[in-house]
Scaffold this motif. Structure first.
Motif, PDB file in Angstrom:
ATOM      1  N   ARG A   1       6.625 -16.386 -37.301  1.00 28.22           N
ATOM      2  CA  ARG A   1       6.439 -14.982 -37.687  1.00 28.22           C
ATOM      3  C   ARG A   1       7.317 -14.086 -36.806  1.00 28.22           C
ATOM      4  N   SER A   2       7.299 -14.348 -35.509  1.00 32.70           N
ATOM      5  CA  SER A   2       8.128 -13.566 -34.595  1.00 32.70           C
ATOM      6  C   SER A   2       8.301 -14.328 -33.291  1.00 32.70           C
ATOM      7  N   MET A   3       9.324 -13.936 -32.543  1.00 29.99           N
ATOM      8  CA  MET A   3       9.523 -14.411 -31.178  1.00 29.99           C
ATOM      9  C   MET A   3       9.777 -13.203 -30.299  1.00 29.99           C
ATOM     10  N   GLY A   4       9.516 -13.365 -29.021  1.00 30.30           N
ATOM     11  CA  GLY A   4       9.708 -12.204 -28.165  1.00 30.30           C
ATOM     12  C   GLY A   4       9.686 -12.545 -26.698  1.00 30.30           C
ATOM     13  N   TRP A   5       9.824 -11.506 -25.910  1.00 32.44           N
ATOM     14  CA  TRP A   5       9.816 -11.608 -24.456  1.00 32.44           C
ATOM     15  C   TRP A   5       8.799 -10.624 -23.887  1.00 32.44           C
ATOM     16  N   TYR A   6       8.016 -11.127 -22.969  1.00 31.10           N
ATOM     17  CA  TYR A   6       7.078 -10.318 -22.204  1.00 31.10           C
ATOM     18  C   TYR A   6       7.425 -10.463 -20.733  1.00 31.10           C
ATOM     19  N   ARG A   7       6.911  -9.575 -19.914  1.00 26.49           N
ATOM     20  CA  ARG A   7       7.123  -9.708 -18.481  1.00 26.49           C
ATOM     21  C   ARG A   7       5.863  -9.296 -17.732  1.00 26.49           C
TER      22      ARG A   7
ATOM     23  N   GLY B   1       0.811  -7.782  -9.599  1.00 28.45           N
ATOM     24  CA  GLY B   1      -0.238  -6.782  -9.624  1.00 28.45           C
ATOM     25  C   GLY B   1      -0.332  -5.987 -10.903  1.00 28.45           C
ATOM     26  N   LYS B   2       0.486  -6.347 -11.889  1.00 27.23           N
ATOM     27  CA  LYS B   2       0.482  -5.606 -13.155  1.00 27.23           C
ATOM     28  C   LYS B   2       0.160  -6.532 -14.314  1.00 27.23           C
ATOM     29  N   ALA B   3      -0.240  -5.928 -15.425  1.00 29.29           N
ATOM     30  CA  ALA B   3      -0.544  -6.691 -16.621  1.00 29.29           C
ATOM     31  C   ALA B   3       0.741  -7.144 -17.307  1.00 29.29           C
ATOM     32  N   ARG B   4       0.630  -8.214 -18.068  1.00 31.93           N
ATOM     33  CA  ARG B   4       1.775  -8.655 -18.852  1.00 31.93           C
ATOM     34  C   ARG B   4       2.060  -7.625 -19.935  1.00 31.93           C
ATOM     35  N   GLU B   5       3.335  -7.322 -20.149  1.00 34.26           N
ATOM     36  CA  GLU B   5       3.708  -6.308 -21.122  1.00 34.26           C
ATOM     37  C   GLU B   5       4.850  -6.794 -22.010  1.00 34.26           C
ATOM     38  N   LEU B   6       4.869  -6.272 -23.220  1.00 30.09           N
ATOM     39  CA  LEU B   6       5.944  -6.592 -24.152  1.00 30.09           C
ATOM     40  C   LEU B   6       7.248  -5.958 -23.677  1.00 30.09           C
ATOM     41  N   VAL B   7       8.307  -6.749 -23.730  1.00 29.41           N
ATOM     42  CA  VAL B   7       9.647  -6.215 -23.477  1.00 29.41           C
ATOM     43  C   VAL B   7      10.368  -5.995 -24.799  1.00 29.41           C
ATOM     44  N   ALA B   8      10.397  -7.037 -25.619  1.00 32.78           N
ATOM     45  CA  ALA B   8      11.052  -6.946 -26.920  1.00 32.78           C
ATOM     46  C   ALA B   8      10.575  -8.081 -27.801  1.00 32.78           C
TER      47      ALA B   8
ATOM     48  N   LYS C   1      14.722  -0.122 -24.443  1.00 30.99           N
ATOM     49  CA  LYS C   1      15.414   0.254 -25.688  1.00 30.99           C
ATOM     50  C   LYS C   1      16.911   0.422 -25.533  1.00 30.99           C
ATOM     51  N   THR C   2      17.368   1.052 -24.487  1.00 27.17           N
ATOM     52  CA  THR C   2      18.802   1.363 -24.381  1.00 27.17           C
ATOM     53  C   THR C   2      19.554   0.355 -23.531  1.00 27.17           C
ATOM     54  N   ARG C   3      18.849  -0.617 -22.938  1.00 20.22           N
ATOM     55  CA  ARG C   3      19.504  -1.530 -22.003  1.00 20.22           C
ATOM     56  C   ARG C   3      19.415  -2.998 -22.406  1.00 20.22           C
ATOM     57  N   PHE C   4      18.404  -3.363 -23.173  1.00 21.88           N
ATOM     58  CA  PHE C   4      18.181  -4.762 -23.521  1.00 21.88           C
ATOM     59  C   PHE C   4      18.418  -4.981 -25.013  1.00 21.88           C
ATOM     60  N   THR C   5      18.865  -6.182 -25.361  1.00 17.85           N
ATOM     61  CA  THR C   5      19.050  -6.552 -26.754  1.00 17.85           C
ATOM     62  C   THR C   5      18.443  -7.930 -26.994  1.00 17.85           C
ATOM     63  N   ILE C   6      17.564  -8.009 -27.983  1.00 12.85           N
ATOM     64  CA  ILE C   6      16.956  -9.294 -28.346  1.00 12.85           C
ATOM     65  C   ILE C   6      17.666  -9.841 -29.565  1.00 12.85           C
TER      66      ILE C   6
ATOM     67  N   ALA D   1      16.924 -14.992 -27.494  1.00 14.52           N
ATOM     68  CA  ALA D   1      17.617 -14.605 -26.275  1.00 14.52           C
ATOM     69  C   ALA D   1      17.374 -13.128 -25.989  1.00 14.52           C
ATOM     70  N   LEU D   2      17.490 -12.780 -24.725  1.00 11.76           N
ATOM     71  CA  LEU D   2      17.347 -11.391 -24.311  1.00 11.76           C
ATOM     72  C   LEU D   2      18.507 -11.050 -23.391  1.00 11.76           C
ATOM     73  N   GLN D   3      19.391 -10.188 -23.856  1.00  9.49           N
ATOM     74  CA  GLN D   3      20.494  -9.705 -23.038  1.00  9.49           C
ATOM     75  C   GLN D   3      20.028  -8.461 -22.311  1.00  9.49           C
ATOM     76  N   MET D   4      20.073  -8.510 -20.999  1.00  7.01           N
ATOM     77  CA  MET D   4      19.590  -7.398 -20.176  1.00  7.01           C
ATOM     78  C   MET D   4      20.744  -6.819 -19.387  1.00  7.01           C
ATOM     79  N   ASN D   5      21.048  -5.560 -19.646  1.00  5.86           N
ATOM     80  CA  ASN D   5      22.122  -4.857 -18.956  1.00  5.86           C
ATOM     81  C   ASN D   5      21.562  -3.712 -18.123  1.00  5.86           C
ATOM     82  N   SER D   6      22.364  -3.239 -17.218  1.00  4.90           N
ATOM     83  CA  SER D   6      21.976  -2.099 -16.371  1.00  4.90           C
ATOM     84  C   SER D   6      20.606  -2.321 -15.744  1.00  4.90           C
TER      85      SER D   6
END
Length: 116
Positions: free
Chosen positions: A32-38, A42-49, A64-69, A79-84
């Protein structure tokens, strides 16, 4: 059972880039979908993309402006391309797969550390 194996984490200076990859294997009866969380200490897991089989994407505001899934749903990879990158991006990043039928699966996580 589904196995997810992540790669590509590491240490990078602020402003740098990293590319995370994840390959899924096992009994996958439709995705259905694939994604990345982080999860930072001390913090909860959160959706990245995330990305659906149809190609629709969803990003956290911070990504939104720095990562591309991107994904290849035939090869069961994402894959997750992370810039800046920023120090606040430091976290363990987890690959996630949501099947059409069944429960979501998680990878073991890969550490991303961004130094200032």
């Amino acid at each position: 059972q589904v196995q997810l194996v992540e790669s590509g984490g590491g240490l990078v200076q602020a402003g740098g880039s990293l590319r995370l990859s994840c390959a899924a294997s096992g009994n996958i009866f439709g995705i259905r979908s694939m994604g990345w969380y982080r999860q930072a200490p001390g913090k909860a897991r959160e959706l990245v993309a995330s990305i659906t089989r149809g190609g629709s994407t969803n990003y956290a505001d911070s990504a939104k402006t720095r990562f591309t899934i991107s994904a290849d749903m035939v090869k069961n990879t994402v894959a997750l391309q992370m810039n800046s990158l920023k120090p606040e991006d430091t976290a363990v990043y987890y690959c996630n797969l949501v099947p059409v039928i069944g429960t979501p699966s998680w990878g073991q996580g890969t550490q991303v550390t961004v130094s200032s």
